[in-house]
Motif scaffolding. Structure first.
Motif, PDB file in Angstrom:
ATOM      1  N   SER A 179      -5.439  -9.767  65.820  1.00 22.23           N
ATOM      2  CA  SER A 179      -4.249  -8.945  65.604  1.00 22.23           C
ATOM      3  C   SER A 179      -3.049  -9.871  65.537  1.00 22.23           C
ATOM      4  O   SER A 179      -3.144 -11.046  65.875  1.00 22.23           O
ATOM      5  CB  SER A 179      -4.050  -7.947  66.738  1.00 22.23           C
ATOM      6  OG  SER A 179      -3.445  -8.564  67.847  1.00 22.23           O
ATOM      7  N   GLU A 180      -1.897  -9.314  65.097  1.00 23.99           N
ATOM      8  CA  GLU A 180      -0.676 -10.124  65.109  1.00 23.99           C
ATOM      9  C   GLU A 180       0.128  -9.698  66.321  1.00 23.99           C
ATOM     10  O   GLU A 180       0.056  -8.569  66.758  1.00 23.99           O
ATOM     11  CB  GLU A 180       0.147  -9.867  63.845  1.00 23.99           C
ATOM     12  CG  GLU A 180      -0.482 -10.417  62.599  1.00 23.99           C
ATOM     13  CD  GLU A 180      -1.320  -9.382  61.908  1.00 23.99           C
ATOM     14  OE1 GLU A 180      -0.839  -8.254  61.756  1.00 23.99           O
ATOM     15  OE2 GLU A 180      -2.449  -9.691  61.545  1.00 23.99           O
ATOM     16  N   ASN A 220      -4.184  -5.310  64.192  1.00 19.47           N
ATOM     17  CA  ASN A 220      -3.938  -4.689  65.500  1.00 19.47           C
ATOM     18  C   ASN A 220      -5.171  -4.476  66.353  1.00 19.47           C
ATOM     19  O   ASN A 220      -5.279  -3.454  67.014  1.00 19.47           O
ATOM     20  CB  ASN A 220      -3.276  -3.325  65.320  1.00 19.47           C
ATOM     21  CG  ASN A 220      -1.897  -3.496  64.766  1.00 19.47           C
ATOM     22  OD1 ASN A 220      -1.284  -4.554  64.930  1.00 19.47           O
ATOM     23  ND2 ASN A 220      -1.399  -2.478  64.095  1.00 19.47           N
ATOM     24  N   ALA A 221      -6.120  -5.411  66.315  1.00 22.92           N
ATOM     25  CA  ALA A 221      -7.340  -5.315  67.121  1.00 22.92           C
ATOM     26  C   ALA A 221      -8.082  -4.007  66.903  1.00 22.92           C
ATOM     27  O   ALA A 221      -8.779  -3.521  67.790  1.00 22.92           O
ATOM     28  CB  ALA A 221      -7.018  -5.506  68.608  1.00 22.92           C
ATOM     29  N   ALA A 222      -7.948  -3.413  65.710  1.00 24.65           N
ATOM     30  CA  ALA A 222      -8.708  -2.195  65.425  1.00 24.65           C
ATOM     31  C   ALA A 222     -10.115  -2.595  65.002  1.00 24.65           C
ATOM     32  O   ALA A 222     -10.329  -3.689  64.485  1.00 24.65           O
ATOM     33  CB  ALA A 222      -8.025  -1.428  64.291  1.00 24.65           C
ATOM     34  N   PHE A 252      -8.530  -8.611  75.879  1.00 26.49           N
ATOM     35  CA  PHE A 252      -9.852  -9.213  75.896  1.00 26.49           C
ATOM     36  C   PHE A 252      -9.805 -10.572  76.572  1.00 26.49           C
ATOM     37  O   PHE A 252      -8.840 -11.307  76.445  1.00 26.49           O
ATOM     38  CB  PHE A 252     -10.344  -9.386  74.459  1.00 26.49           C
ATOM     39  CG  PHE A 252     -10.873  -8.120  73.883  1.00 26.49           C
ATOM     40  CD1 PHE A 252     -10.035  -7.035  73.692  1.00 26.49           C
ATOM     41  CD2 PHE A 252     -12.205  -8.013  73.538  1.00 26.49           C
ATOM     42  CE1 PHE A 252     -10.521  -5.858  73.173  1.00 26.49           C
ATOM     43  CE2 PHE A 252     -12.692  -6.833  73.012  1.00 26.49           C
ATOM     44  CZ  PHE A 252     -11.854  -5.763  72.832  1.00 26.49           C
ATOM     45  N   VAL A 253     -10.871 -10.884  77.286  1.00 22.76           N
ATOM     46  CA  VAL A 253     -10.932 -12.166  77.988  1.00 22.76           C
ATOM     47  C   VAL A 253     -12.054 -13.008  77.410  1.00 22.76           C
ATOM     48  O   VAL A 253     -13.160 -12.513  77.169  1.00 22.76           O
ATOM     49  CB  VAL A 253     -11.209 -11.943  79.494  1.00 22.76           C
ATOM     50  CG1 VAL A 253     -11.169 -13.262  80.237  1.00 22.76           C
ATOM     51  CG2 VAL A 253     -10.196 -10.984  80.083  1.00 22.76           C
ATOM     52  N   ASP A 263      -5.437 -10.110  72.202  1.00 24.42           N
ATOM     53  CA  ASP A 263      -5.381  -8.714  71.790  1.00 24.42           C
ATOM     54  C   ASP A 263      -6.512  -8.524  70.792  1.00 24.42           C
ATOM     55  O   ASP A 263      -6.432  -8.963  69.658  1.00 24.42           O
ATOM     56  CB  ASP A 263      -4.023  -8.445  71.124  1.00 24.42           C
ATOM     57  CG  ASP A 263      -3.836  -6.976  70.829  1.00 24.42           C
ATOM     58  OD1 ASP A 263      -2.890  -6.661  70.095  1.00 24.42           O
ATOM     59  OD2 ASP A 263      -4.626  -6.154  71.325  1.00 24.42           O
ATOM     60  N   GLY A 264      -7.584  -7.903  71.236  1.00 25.26           N
ATOM     61  CA  GLY A 264      -8.770  -7.896  70.385  1.00 25.26           C
ATOM     62  C   GLY A 264      -9.482  -9.203  70.699  1.00 25.26           C
ATOM     63  O   GLY A 264      -8.921 -10.092  71.337  1.00 25.26           O
TER      64      GLY A 264
END
Lengths: 243, 205, 213
Positions: C211-212, B76-78, C79-80, C146-147
């Protein structure tokens, strides 16, 4: 990974993007629930208790927001954090800055806080420090510029902005396949127009702050409710979802 | 021993040479080489460990990765931090543990009242031995030292774990409750005294 | 040629000099100068792509920005990453495409072409749709994730296996196949289950997010 202790913690500076250390020596106003940890001897009091009336009269002139803030006093190092949002500190030197109310984290006691004529924003006047959180790092823009309303964090030293409606492209669409694909407003149609001199602060996204503390509290309480209480919660949720 | 590396803050890169690593089920995002993934019921501590987990409902669903190559884990992008253990024991919120060396031993202990109000489990996990563990947090993990000269006060929702000779106390303080203001939860703080390190995240759960 | 500048991990600044740019609708954060925005249905592709996209509900609503000035783009705090193409083709999930300029030619690719029936299954099961967007030529594009997004190099000696929910795009000469691993299927704990991986072989780069979906 650095190990921090009261001796090597930065003073009134970012620890990393998401955490800020305030060196508390005199009173500061803080938004509730944003304190992560502290060393030292600190006391937190909510505004509105009679002993603080004098303080409030001089600096906190935004009655609608009083219950969101507390006063921290004592001596110590206080670490602020806000759900993974970026935190920044701005020094005001006999200046003015207007910020979105939901993004204001705290300010030092000599800063005057008033409601801006634009709803949802607070104007900070005088000299001192302001702590602001944002979804993604803050970017500074020079005027003139136009910004998506949800990405506006605040502005300094410039007149209040106005709304500009850019529907030039919508009519074109109407005559094409508009009916099929549907029209909804996006940030391109209604823009916030800044003219004059000064600086505009923008977030790197049009999202509001990441904020799960309310949600986490509510979910944590649910196991303690019985069936009829859960039904009334469910009713309240449906009612609030309609607005 | 497998190598644990962080790739741009949010991705954990584990290099395996015909070795194993334990990780949270579903956290693998990519890998190279040849790997086998197996569901792990025991979590490295035997039958009684599994039974305890079932009773306490700690909910740590693990997977064992074996092979040679590089595996990438994320959640989750943590943000991810690697904490090396040198024959030590670390207490950690199970929901914050991402991956650990198979050589380490895990267990569950009773964490006291902390769980009930803040929505965390009543139990916490311990990881012991020599090896690497990877921890997830919202915002970069912060390490704070606790020393007899300076005790530390922490918001329970920001607390991730600790190691060392530390005592944990619950402080119920009327003033503290005013810091929340939204609903009744979080009516206490955690106070840490002794000598050791406390790990926190700059966010509430 | 529009110039792209990454200001921070979530915000990019594009400078236009009487040129045109296509970007995801709703991603314009701010702009300075003389720029006009219009709904773009073709996005630099051709009519048959439009028809395919509407039919498959690709949901890639685009705005074209035209004029001279600086535009700031970001989307939902994602995020880009800026990716440069040198006469290559980039395959990217449409929801992950933030912006690209007229130098690149866009198209829609049916995943089925790239690996037969297995790819069709991949699209349907991971909920990402049967089609993906292709960008071809030389130029720059901005990718959302995402991230942060990581580019993993794929070489003929070293194929890369990817969790389909973490996949955002790829470029180069790659073939993709579904790999089902009975052991892998034992981790189902999530509703849709991660019962398969995607294997990339050939020469190129695969982009994944931390991330998923």
């Amino acid at each position: 990974m650095t190990t921090y202790n009261p001796l090597n913690l930065p003073k009134n500076d970012n620890l990393n993007r998401f955490a800020f250390v305030v060196d508390v020596a005199e009173e500061i106003f803080l938004r509730k629930g944003k304190m992560i940890a502290y060393y030292g001897d600190l006391k937190f009091e909510s505004l509105g208790s009679s002993l603080l009336d004098i303080l409030i009269k001089n600096t906190f002139n935004a009655p609608a927001y009083i219950h969101n803030f507390v006063v921290a006093k004592g001596q110590g190092q206080l670490i602020l954090g806000d759900s993974g949002n970026d935190i920044g500190c701005y020094d005001l030197d006999n200046a003015n800055m207007t910020v979105k109310a939901s993004n204001l984290l705290g300010f030092s006691k000599d800063v005057i806080c008033q409601e801006s004529t634009l709803p949802g924003y607070l104007t900070m006047l005088g000299s001192g420090k302001i702590f602001v959180s944002s979804n993604g790092p803050v970017h500074f823009l020079e005027l003139p510029c136009r910004v998506d309303e949800q990405a506006v964090l605040g502005w300094a030293d410039c007149p209040s902005p106005s709304y500009r409606y850019d529907y030039a492209h919508v009519t074109g669409v109407m005559s094409m396949v508009g009916a099929v694909t549907g029209i909804t407003l996006s940030g391109e149609e209604k823009q916030v127009d800044f003219t004059g001199a000064g600086t505009v602060l923008i977030q790197s996204s049009e999202l509001g702050l990441k904020s799960s503390s309310i949600l986490a509290h509510i979910i944590a309480q649910l196991p303690f409710l019985n069936r009829s209480e859960l039904t009334s919660v469910s009713g309240a949720i449906t009612q609030n979802s309609r607005t | 021993m497998s190598s644990f590396k962080i790739n741009s803050d949010r991705l954990l890169e584990v290099g395996l040479q015909n070795e194993k690593v334990m990780a949270i089920a579903g956290s693998m995002v990519a890998y190279t080489g040849s790997m086998k993934f197996e569901k792990s019921i025991l979590g490295g501590e035997g039958f009684f460990g599994a039974l305890k987990r079932k009773v306490t409902n700690e909910g740590m669903s693990l997977m064992q990765t074996t092979g040679t190559g590089t595996v990438y884990f994320a959640q989750n992008a943590a943000e991810i931090a690697v904490i090396p253990l040198a024959g030590e024991k670390i207490f950690i919120e199970s929901s914050s543990l991402l991956a650990y060396d198979i050589a380490l031993k895990t267990n569950t202990t009773f964490a006291g009242l902390r769980g009930a109000a803040s929505g965390q489990g009543l139990f916490t996990s311990t990881v012991e031995g020599t090896g690497n563990i990877a921890v997830i947090s919202r915002g970069n993990l912060i390490t704070l030292e606790v020393n007899p000269k300076y005790p530390l006060f922490v918001d329970p929702q920001a607390f991730i774990g600790y190691k060392g000779a530390i005592q944990q106390e619950f402080i119920f303080d009327v003033n503290w409750r005013t810091m929340v203001g939204q609903s009744s939860g979080e009516s206490y703080q955690l106070k840490f005294t002794g000598q050791g390190l406390v790990y926190i995240q700059p966010a509430e759960r | 040629m529009p110039s792209y500048n990454q200001l921070n991990e979530k915000l990019i600044e594009v400078t236009l000099n009487n040129e045109e740019l296509f970007a995801k609708r709703g991603s314009m954060i701010s702009y300075q100068g003389n720029v006009s925005f219009a709904r773009s249905f073709l996005g630099g592709g051709n009519v048959s792509d439009l028809a395919m996209r509407t039919a498959t509900n690709e949901g890639n609503a685009l705005m074209s920005a035209r004029g001279t000035g600086k535009i700031y783009y970001g989307y939902n705090g994602l995020f880009v990453s800026l990716i440069t193409l040198a006469n290559e083709t980039m395959y990217i999930e449409s929801e992950n495409l933030l912006a690209y300029d007229g130098r690149l030619r866009s198209g829609t690719m049916f995943l089925g072409n790239q690996g037969g029936i297995q790819s069709m299954v991949r699209g349907a099961v991971s909920g990402q749709g049967l089609f993906t967007t292709t960008l071809q030529g030389s130029g720059e594009l901005a990718l959302l994730s995402d991230g942060n997004a990581i580019g993993l190099p794929v070489s003929t000696e070293q194929p890369v296996f990817v969790d389909p929910n973490a996949y955002v795009g790829h470029k180069g000469n790659l073939t993709s196949t579904i790999v089902t691993d009975v052991n892998w299927k034992t981790f189902v704990g999530q509703a849709s289950g991660e019962s398969y991986q995607v294997k990339f072989m050939g020469q190129g780069t695969v982009y994944i997010q931390a991330s998923e979906r």
